[in-house]
Design a protein around this motif. Structure first.
Motif, short mmCIF file in Angstrom:
data_model
loop_
_atom_site.label_atom_id
_atom_site.label_comp_id
_atom_site.label_asym_id
_atom_site.label_seq_id
_atom_site.Cartn_x
_atom_site.Cartn_y
_atom_site.Cartn_z
N PRO A 102 39.53 33.31 44.02
CA PRO A 102 39.88 34.60 43.41
C PRO A 102 38.65 35.51 43.33
O PRO A 102 37.51 35.06 43.53
CB PRO A 102 40.37 34.21 42.02
CG PRO A 102 39.89 32.84 41.77
CD PRO A 102 39.65 32.21 43.10
N THR A 103 38.88 36.76 43.03
CA THR A 103 37.79 37.73 42.96
C THR A 103 36.86 37.40 41.80
O THR A 103 37.29 37.18 40.68
CB THR A 103 38.36 39.15 42.76
OG1 THR A 103 39.23 39.44 43.86
CG2 THR A 103 37.27 40.19 42.69
N ASP A 104 35.56 37.38 42.10
CA ASP A 104 34.52 37.18 41.10
C ASP A 104 33.86 38.55 40.88
O ASP A 104 33.14 39.04 41.75
CB ASP A 104 33.51 36.15 41.59
CG ASP A 104 32.34 35.96 40.64
OD1 ASP A 104 32.41 36.45 39.50
OD2 ASP A 104 31.37 35.28 41.04
N LEU A 105 34.14 39.17 39.74
CA LEU A 105 33.66 40.53 39.50
C LEU A 105 32.13 40.61 39.47
O LEU A 105 31.56 41.61 39.89
CB LEU A 105 34.23 41.07 38.19
CG LEU A 105 35.72 41.40 38.24
CD1 LEU A 105 36.21 41.88 36.89
CD2 LEU A 105 36.01 42.45 39.31
N THR A 106 31.46 39.55 39.03
CA THR A 106 30.00 39.55 39.03
C THR A 106 29.47 39.66 40.45
O THR A 106 28.55 40.44 40.73
CB THR A 106 29.46 38.27 38.37
OG1 THR A 106 30.04 38.13 37.08
CG2 THR A 106 27.95 38.30 38.26
N LYS A 107 30.05 38.91 41.38
CA LYS A 107 29.63 38.96 42.78
C LYS A 107 29.94 40.32 43.37
O LYS A 107 29.13 40.88 44.12
CB LYS A 107 30.33 37.87 43.59
CG LYS A 107 29.95 37.89 45.06
CD LYS A 107 30.86 36.97 45.86
CE LYS A 107 30.58 37.05 47.33
NZ LYS A 107 30.54 38.37 47.91
N GLU A 108 31.09 40.87 43.04
CA GLU A 108 31.48 42.17 43.59
C GLU A 108 30.54 43.28 43.14
O GLU A 108 30.17 44.16 43.92
CB GLU A 108 32.92 42.51 43.21
CG GLU A 108 33.96 41.52 43.71
CD GLU A 108 33.93 41.28 45.20
OE1 GLU A 108 33.57 42.18 45.96
OE2 GLU A 108 34.28 40.16 45.61
#
Length: 90
Positions: free
Chosen positions: A51-57
């Protein structure tokens, strides 16, 4: 000039991938994509199966922004050189 435009296009592709991941952060069964710029300035996109990892994004957006900003002085210099060449021609 062509290399800079290709680089800008590649960085725009990375920003599009990040934007898509963020837009689908709450989508059920969505898996994030990851992009890398290869030696030929083409973007290699792969599925992370996570799933999307907002920290990485967010960190990806910062590094992509830095890539855009690194191109600005080069494009300004090329513009000045072209202007000088055109002034010399006339």
């Amino acid at each position: 000039m062509n290399i800079n435009s290709n680089s800008m296009i590649s960085h725009q592709s990375l920003m599009n991938i990040t934007a898509n991941n963020i837009a689908n952060v709450n989508s059920k069964n969505f898996t994030a994509k990851d992009g890398k710029i290869e030696n030929n300035l083409k973007v290699n996109i792969r599925d992370t199966n996570k799933p999307t990892d907002l920290t990485k994004e967010i960190t990806d957006m910062i590094s992509t922004q830095e890539g855009f900003e690194a191109q600005v002085p080069v494009i300004k210099t090329e513009d000045k050189i072209m202007g000088t060449l055109l002034d010399m021609k006339v």
